[in-house]
Design a protein around this motif. Sequence first.
Motif, short mmCIF file in Angstrom:
data_model
loop_
_atom_site.label_atom_id
_atom_site.label_comp_id
_atom_site.label_asym_id
_atom_site.label_seq_id
_atom_site.Cartn_x
_atom_site.Cartn_y
_atom_site.Cartn_z
N ASP A 1 0.93 -1.22 0.05
CA ASP A 1 0.07 -0.08 -0.07
C ASP A 1 0.70 1.19 0.08
O ASP A 1 1.70 1.42 0.87
CB ASP A 1 -0.92 -0.02 1.33
CG ASP A 1 -2.03 -0.91 1.12
OD1 ASP A 1 -1.98 -1.77 0.07
OD2 ASP A 1 -2.44 -1.51 2.20
N ARG A 2 0.64 1.88 -0.93
CA ARG A 2 1.58 3.19 -1.25
C ARG A 2 0.87 4.32 -0.10
O ARG A 2 -0.24 4.11 0.20
CB ARG A 2 1.46 3.68 -2.50
CG ARG A 2 2.18 2.88 -3.48
CD ARG A 2 3.67 2.92 -3.31
NE ARG A 2 4.34 1.46 -3.91
CZ ARG A 2 5.42 1.26 -3.70
NH1 ARG A 2 6.20 2.30 -2.93
NH2 ARG A 2 6.27 0.51 -4.25
N PRO A 3 1.70 5.41 0.05
CA PRO A 3 1.32 6.23 0.85
C PRO A 3 0.09 7.13 0.31
O PRO A 3 0.10 7.31 -0.90
CB PRO A 3 2.62 7.24 1.23
CG PRO A 3 3.47 6.95 -0.02
CD PRO A 3 3.03 5.63 -0.33
N ASP A 4 -0.37 8.07 1.34
CA ASP A 4 -1.41 9.27 0.62
C ASP A 4 -0.69 10.23 -0.24
O ASP A 4 0.69 10.19 0.09
CB ASP A 4 -2.04 9.74 1.73
CG ASP A 4 -2.90 8.76 2.71
OD1 ASP A 4 -3.54 7.92 2.22
OD2 ASP A 4 -3.03 9.09 3.91
N PRO A 5 -1.34 10.74 -0.96
CA PRO A 5 -0.71 11.56 -1.98
C PRO A 5 0.09 12.85 -1.28
O PRO A 5 1.06 13.14 -1.98
CB PRO A 5 -1.71 12.14 -3.02
CG PRO A 5 -2.98 11.08 -2.80
CD PRO A 5 -2.79 10.54 -1.32
N ARG B 1 6.69 6.34 2.83
CA ARG B 1 5.47 5.99 3.72
C ARG B 1 4.82 4.89 2.98
O ARG B 1 4.81 4.41 2.01
CB ARG B 1 5.02 7.18 4.07
CG ARG B 1 5.76 8.00 4.92
CD ARG B 1 4.96 8.67 6.14
NE ARG B 1 6.11 9.65 6.63
CZ ARG B 1 5.85 10.97 6.66
NH1 ARG B 1 4.79 11.39 6.56
NH2 ARG B 1 6.67 11.80 7.34
N GLY B 2 3.81 4.35 3.87
CA GLY B 2 2.81 3.26 3.53
C GLY B 2 3.13 2.14 4.35
O GLY B 2 3.34 2.13 5.75
N ASP C 1 1.81 12.36 1.54
CA ASP C 1 2.95 11.91 2.27
C ASP C 1 4.08 11.62 1.45
O ASP C 1 4.13 11.30 0.14
CB ASP C 1 2.57 10.59 2.98
CG ASP C 1 1.37 10.90 4.18
OD1 ASP C 1 1.61 11.85 4.68
OD2 ASP C 1 1.00 9.80 4.45
#
Length: 139
Positions: free
Chosen positions: A40-44, A50-51, A46
């Motif tokens: 799961d990639r980070p929020d845009p 991260r993730g 972040d």
Amino acid sequence: MGDVQRPQLVATSVSIGTPRPHDAARFWARLLGYRVTADDRPDPADPSDRGWAQVAPEAGRPGFVLNLEHERAYRPPVWPARPGEQVATQHIDVHVPDGDLDAAVAWALDCGARLADDQPQTDVRVLFSPDGHPFCLFL
């Protein structure tokens, strides 16, 4: 204690904090012959490191799920522990069933691990993941 009955509980995974969960997942998957089952990639908003990621053995193969969670304030643990330093709160034990500890260490080093200076047992090798988490290869 009390009269409360213990419900059925099953431990299924271990979660480890890391500054780079996606890189850590690739390391553990290669080392153990697991597969990356979540990335799961980070929020845009972040940073890209991260993730969250997860690795698991192939279906029917023994092993456990390993979750890699981004830890913003990550500090690698020091092993063996020293007063005032970050303490390792967990480590992973990896059995070497064929008995070739030297080959297992060579493989771990090729995957990106680092051998610890202190090796207190002849049938165990202490290593560090690229993020500095200690783990043991044992016979």
